[in-house]
Design an enzyme around this catalytic site. Structure first.
Site, short mmCIF file in Angstrom:
data_model
loop_
_atom_site.label_atom_id
_atom_site.label_comp_id
_atom_site.label_asym_id
_atom_site.label_seq_id
_atom_site.Cartn_x
_atom_site.Cartn_y
_atom_site.Cartn_z
N HIS A 267 95.64 31.46 -54.07
CA HIS A 267 95.99 30.64 -52.91
C HIS A 267 95.24 31.13 -51.66
O HIS A 267 94.56 30.36 -50.99
CB HIS A 267 97.51 30.71 -52.70
CG HIS A 267 98.01 29.89 -51.54
ND1 HIS A 267 98.58 28.66 -51.71
CD2 HIS A 267 98.02 30.13 -50.21
CE1 HIS A 267 98.91 28.16 -50.52
NE2 HIS A 267 98.59 29.04 -49.59
N GLU A 268 95.36 32.43 -51.39
CA GLU A 268 94.73 32.97 -50.19
C GLU A 268 93.21 32.92 -50.31
O GLU A 268 92.50 32.69 -49.32
CB GLU A 268 95.22 34.39 -49.90
CG GLU A 268 96.74 34.51 -49.68
CD GLU A 268 97.32 33.55 -48.64
OE1 GLU A 268 96.58 33.12 -47.73
OE2 GLU A 268 98.52 33.21 -48.75
N HIS A 271 92.15 29.58 -49.16
CA HIS A 271 92.04 29.55 -47.69
C HIS A 271 90.74 30.26 -47.27
O HIS A 271 90.03 29.82 -46.38
CB HIS A 271 93.22 30.29 -47.05
CG HIS A 271 94.50 29.51 -47.00
ND1 HIS A 271 94.61 28.28 -46.39
CD2 HIS A 271 95.75 29.81 -47.46
CE1 HIS A 271 95.88 27.85 -46.48
NE2 HIS A 271 96.59 28.76 -47.13
CO CO Z 1 98.72 28.62 -47.47
#
Ligand code: CO
Length: 504
Positions: A267-268, A271
């Site tokens: 997830h990170e 980003h």
């Molecule tokens: Co997020």
């Protein structure tokens, strides 16, 4: 003064503001990773000074003068040029920040600081009455904030705009309502399904050092650069794009559960790939060198976490790798069993622990309460009752206590009203972008099965990352996918996936 000179001065000022903000970011990163606890008060002083300086510099009347001059010039004639985009978005932020009276900003900071402390106590004791006066104060101040900004339609529009610039309730409410109805149907099918995955596979022993090695190799395979980034440990994982060549992510490890760090790192890293893909070398410190919105940011993280990391194709390649690393826990596990285990769906009370299928229901419920809270149609005192009855309707389970219901999130106490929808927008955008990427790259699944992700990464770079803030979120979605925001791609994706896993 020529328009060119005015533009150069505006950009120089914008860059200086961004440099101050990026200093805050380094200090903020350090605060959450390595700073000794004793440094907290001094750090707060440092951050307070920097954010004050950045604010003063940004709202300087000179910025307004330069913008006024530039808006009349030929430099912004082509609306999609870097110059026009920068002038448009700096103007937008300038107007917002100069509209809020200093006293209101200070009062919001004061009340939310206290409210967060009282929320911690209220949640611990599951005591809504303790939190009620603070919820009333926070919501009244949020209404004042909306009034200061000004809005069309309902006050929620003004607050939503802080997190998803240009988005309106009218635009998203119908999509959200349709999504909710479809999700309730999907959950019903999953509940009655003949097949159930064995989720216990993910709660075996997974050594922390091994998890770190595996997580880093997955992030690197996505294209997350460890020359331009790093991975550290924090209680609340985050990603921060500090500047050109410096994007950092964090995660947390649970030795008894592989999911948290693994999907959290993906997830990170998602980003992070967005931050790394923006052309900051050329555009750092200006809107062309910044992300579009929280929703678009979240679409990037969710796509790498879910559409990629929770796909069967991904694990065709990575399960054998994982089995070499976690020999004892995974050697007897078959691909379809692992795929089922990481995609297990189970309605539960807590949003941050929710699976992919139920997550958006948690968000939609909050959105449906925030709107009438601001208009006054829902009184803060009636929040628990409203929350619990909706929860029962959507999830099919009762809320046993407010700590597991309306007291679970920090957002309202912190004054983040209008923030929640960006999570669901992120999931909607992710599915819609991914469906288009699959069309454009017909062998993408085969690429994933071979551990290759450059095709998708380059598609994202070209269609989304490199544009910075050239297009607002709704326009970007339409431009990239040819269609306005819709709930259908997300529902189609989930129906196909969970249908395969649960056998309906
Ligand atoms: Co997020």
């Amino acid at each position: 003064m020529s328009a060119q000179k005015a533009y150069e001065e505006l950009i120089k000022r914008a860059r200086e503001v961004s440099l101050l903000v990026s200093c805050e970011e380094v200090l903020g990163w350090d605060e959450r990773t390595y700073m000794p606890r004793g440094g907290a008060a001094h750090r707060a002083d440092q951050l307070g000074l920097l954010s004050g300086l950045a604010h003063e510099k940004f709202v300087d009347p000179r910025v307004g003068e330069l913008l006024g001059k530039l808006e009349q010039s030929d430099l912004v004639k082509d609306a999609e040029s870097a110059e026009a985009v920068n002038v448009r978005e700096i103007r937008y932020q300038y107007n917002k920040r100069t509209k809020l009276p200093k006293e209101l900003v200070e009062e919001i900071t004061r009340v939310t600081t206290l409210a967060q402390g009282e929320w911690v106590v209220a949640r611990k004791n599951s005591d809504f009455k303790h939190f009620l006066p603070w919820l009333e104060k926070v919501m009244a101040l949020q209404k004042d904030k909306a009034d200061a900004y000004g809005y069309e339609g309902e006050p929620y529009n003004a607050l939503l705009d802080d997190y998803e610039p240009g988005a309106t309730v009218d635009e998203i409410a119908e999509v959200f309502t349709n999504l909710r109805k479809e999700l309730v149907v999907l959950l019903g099918k999953i509940k009655d399904a003949p097949k159930k995955p064995d989720a216990s596979i993910v709660t075996r022993d997974y050594g922390v050092d091994l998890q770190r090695i595996f997580g880093e190799s997955v992030a690197a395979s996505f294209g997350y650069s460890f020359t331009d980034g790093r991975l550290d440990i924090t209680t609340h994982p985050f990603c921060i794009g500090i500047g050109p060549g410096d994007t950092r992510i964090t995660t947390r490890y649970n030795p008894k559960r592989i999911n948290d760090a693994l999907f959290g790192t993906m997830h990170e890293a998602g980003h992070g790939l967005y931050e790394m893909g923006i052309n900051k070398k050329e555009h750092f410190g200006t809107p062309m060198g910044a992300s579009v919105s929280l929703g678009i940011h979240e679409s990037q993280s969710r796509m790498w976490e879910n559409q990629v990391g929770r796909s069967r194709a991904f694990w065709v390649y990575f399960l054998p790798q994982a089995q070499r690393i976690f020999k004892e826990s995974l050697s007897d596990v078959k691909l379809d069993d692992f795929y089922g285990a990481i995609n297990d769906v189970k309605p539960s009370h807590i949003r941050v622990e929710a699976d992919e299928a139920t997550y958006n229901l948690h968000i939609l419920l909050r959105f449906e309460l925030e709107r009438p809270l601001l208009t006054g149609d829902l009184k803060p005192a009636d929040v628990p009752g409203e929350w619990n009855s909706r929860f029962k309707n959507y999830f099919g389970i009762d809320v046993d206590k407010d700590a597991n219901g309306c007291l679970q999130d920090v957002h309202w106490s912190a004054g983040y009203v209008g923030y929640f929808p960006t999570y669901t927008l992120g999931n909607l955008y992710a599915a819609q972008f991914f469906a288009k990427a699959q069309k454009d790259l017909p062998d993408m699944t085969a690429q994933f099965e071979g551990g290759q992700f450059a095709g998708l990464r380059n598609w994202l770079l070209e269609n989304i990352h490199q544009h910075g803030q050239r297009y607002r979120a709704n326009k970007l979605v339409e431009r990239v996918t040819g269609k306005p925001l819709s709930y259908k791609p997300l529902i189609d994706y989930m129906t196909a996936k969970f249908g395969e896993i649960y056998g309906f």
